[in-house]
Structure formats: structure tokens, C-alpha cells
Design an enzyme around this catalytic site. Structure first.
Site, PDB file in Angstrom:
ATOM      1  N   LYS A 161       1.189  59.600   6.828  1.00  0.00           N
ATOM      2  CA  LYS A 161       2.194  58.539   6.921  1.00  0.00           C
ATOM      3  C   LYS A 161       1.632  57.262   7.539  1.00  0.00           C
ATOM      4  CE  LYS A 161       6.375  61.184   6.354  1.00  0.00           C
ATOM      5  NZ  LYS A 161       7.674  61.634   6.902  1.00  0.00           N
ATOM      6  N   ARG A 191       4.606  69.894   7.769  1.00  0.00           N
ATOM      7  CA  ARG A 191       4.579  69.656   6.318  1.00  0.00           C
ATOM      8  C   ARG A 191       3.398  68.739   6.015  1.00  0.00           C
ATOM      9  NH1 ARG A 191       6.414  65.770   2.692  1.00  0.00           N
ATOM     10  NH2 ARG A 191       7.386  66.543   0.763  1.00  0.00           N
TER      11      ARG A 191
END
Length: 290
Positions: A225, A265
Site C-alpha cells: 500500500k 492479507r
């Protein structure tokens, strides 16, 4: 609501003796990190099986990109992308999660063999989602969400990000329970990168115990991210591309596992699978919760 011991377990899913690793299969042409690589059903199923071989405990299949500015796909297209991949992976014995904001996609994916619904909107995008998950007696991931990233109301403003995220997640959890989902089947996710700046994401990661105090297992989805790119770039540099953030992702996985996250995740599984096992060994040596 009582606090679960250790990292918690989720009714309806296997139990792991450490932080679980959720591998990502994006069946999309436009994901921020690997869009288009697994768009073909056969390639996507093979990729999911490969992730399990590399150490994934479960595989999250999604057919809609949630990157900032991404247009929504229509329901028929999302079903066409997701359901055959879920069916193919489930037929191979893979524990499959479906990443969707649509109740119809969740229902059909569960019928095809998925065992977990991961909704980044926490049930807010589709009012039918919570009743559908409740009717299927499926586990449900409730993520912190303030709206689609094209919505001005989703812009990242917080006076106290930790308290606000915890309070808003608590409200969504209560709504899910009132809608019929058993508390033992609920997972919470702080929604890193969704309506949050890098400093918000880092604050949430530094205080995962506050999320665990909600009394539900915690899923951390930090993989590749933007905030990791900001950290790696420093104040003056350009963030590295998404696929060059896997070592940083593994570092977050170790931190999250050490703080008692139920699962992480990730796109690149092998390094994180090693990281969570090391975190378990260190925690065990210290006599802490596993």
C-alpha cells in the site's frame, strides 16, 4: 462484549496456531499492484494454488479494484470474474475468501465454495450484504470504510484516528450482529489506506491492541500500500512501485503478527509466511499469547 484470548478464532474457519496468511488473487485488469496478471480464470486459479504452496492459509479472490479513482465494474462482470475462480480453487481444497461489496456476488461465491466474505465497506455499500451473510452463516470481515474513494466525504480527516476508527468499527460490528451475523463469525479490519494518510495507517498499526479490544479477530491488509511507499521513499524521495514494497509488507506482517493479528492479507506470500512463523516463535519464547 468479551475480549477474545490471544489472536482469536473465527467460527466456520480453520484454526491456526499463529497469525494466518491470506494470499490475494485479483481477477481484475486494473488492480494497483498486479492488475491484469491473473485476469484469466485458469491463470487465477493456478496463482491461488501457487500461493497456497508458498504458505498461504487461505486465498482472497476479488473482481473489483478498490484503488483510488477506480470505476466500479457492473455486477454481471464481477460475477463472471469471481465465481469461476472461487469454484476452481475450492475444488482444489483451497480455503477461499471472496472480496466483494455486493451481496449477490457474496451469495454466489459462497455457493461456489467460498467460506468467508471480505467486504471492504463493512456492509455499507450494499444493504443486502449483512442479511445475505447472516442467512449463509458465513464469517464476515468488517472493514473500516468512510465511502468510495471518489466521494469527498471519504477524504482522510481525523481528530483522533485511533479512537474514531475504533468507534466506527464498533458501530459496524454492532450493525452486523443486529443483522444476524454471529459475533463469533466477525473479523475486523482497520482499513489501511482507505480514507487514511500514511500517518493514520502507521498509528493504527502501532496500536492494534485497541482494535483487538473490540473483542474480534483482526485482519491487517497492508500489502504494497501507498503508506509503505511513503515510508520507503523518505521525505524527499519518490515512492517505489507497488511490487517493490514486498519486503516492507513482510515487516508489517511480522509486526502485526507479534501484536496478535488474526491474519495478514498479502500479495507476495513466501516472505510473510516466514515472517509470521518467526513472530510466533519470538512471542512463544517470551511466554506471550500465540
Amino acid at each position: 462484549m468479551s475480549t477474545l484470548r490471544g489472536r482469536g478464532s473465527v467460527q466456520g474457519l480453520p484454526e491456526w496456531d499463529r497469525c494466518a496468511v491470506m494470499g490475494v488473487v485479483n481477477v481484475t485488469p486494473d488492480s494497483f499492484s498486479d492488475g491484469g496478471r491473473w485476469f484469466d480464470t485458469t491463470a487465477a486459479v493456478k496463482h491461488g494454488i501457487d500461493l497456497v504452496a508458498q504458505g498461504a492459509d487461505l486465498v482472497d479472490v476479488g473482481g473489483e479494484s478498490t484503488r483510488p479513482g477506480a470505476p466500479r465494474v457492473d455486477e454481471d462482470e464481477e460475477l463472471k470474474r469471481v465465481v469461476p475462480v472461487v469454484r476452481g480453487l475450492a475444488a482444489e481444497g483451497v480455503t477461499v475468501s471472496v472480496d466483494t461489496m455486493r451481496a449477490t456476488v457474496a451469495e454466489q461465491a459462497l455457493a461456489a465454495g467460498a467460506v468467508l466474505v471480505n467486504d471492504v465497506s463493512g456492509g455499507l455499500a450494499d444493504p443486502r450484504m449483512v442479511p445475505a451473510v447472516a442467512a449463509a452463516h458465513a464469517p464476515f470481515v468488517v472493514m473500516h470504510w468512510r465511502g468510495f474513494l471518489t466521494d469527498i466525504h471519504a477524504e482522510p480527516h481525523y481528530d483522533d484516528v485511533l479512537s474514531e476508527v475504533v468507534d466506527e468499527l464498533h458501530a459496524r460490528v454492532e450493525a452486523a450482529i443486529e443483522g444476524g451475523i454471529a459475533p463469533e463469525r466477525i473479523v475486523v479490519d482497520p482499513g489501511l489506506g482507505f480514507s487514511k494518510e500514511a500517518e493514520h495507517d502507521l498509528t493504527l498499526l502501532a496500536h492494534l491492541e485497541r482494535l483487538r479490544d473490540l473483542g474480534h479477530p483482526v485482519l491487517v491488509a497492508a500489502s504494497r500500500k501507498r503508506f509503505l511507499g511513503r515510508v520507503l521513499a523518505g521525505p524527499e524521495g519518490a515512492p517505489p512501485p507497488a511490487r517493490e514494497r514486498d519486503a516492507a509488507t513482510a515487516a508489517v506482517s511480522a509486526i502485526a503478527a507479534h501484536q496478535g493479528a488474526w491474519a495478514v492479507r498479502v500479495h507476495e506470500v513466501r516472505a510473510t509466511a516466514d515472517a509470521v512463523r518467526v513472530a510466533r516463535a519470538v512471542t512463544g519464547a517470551a511466554g506471550g499469547p500465540r
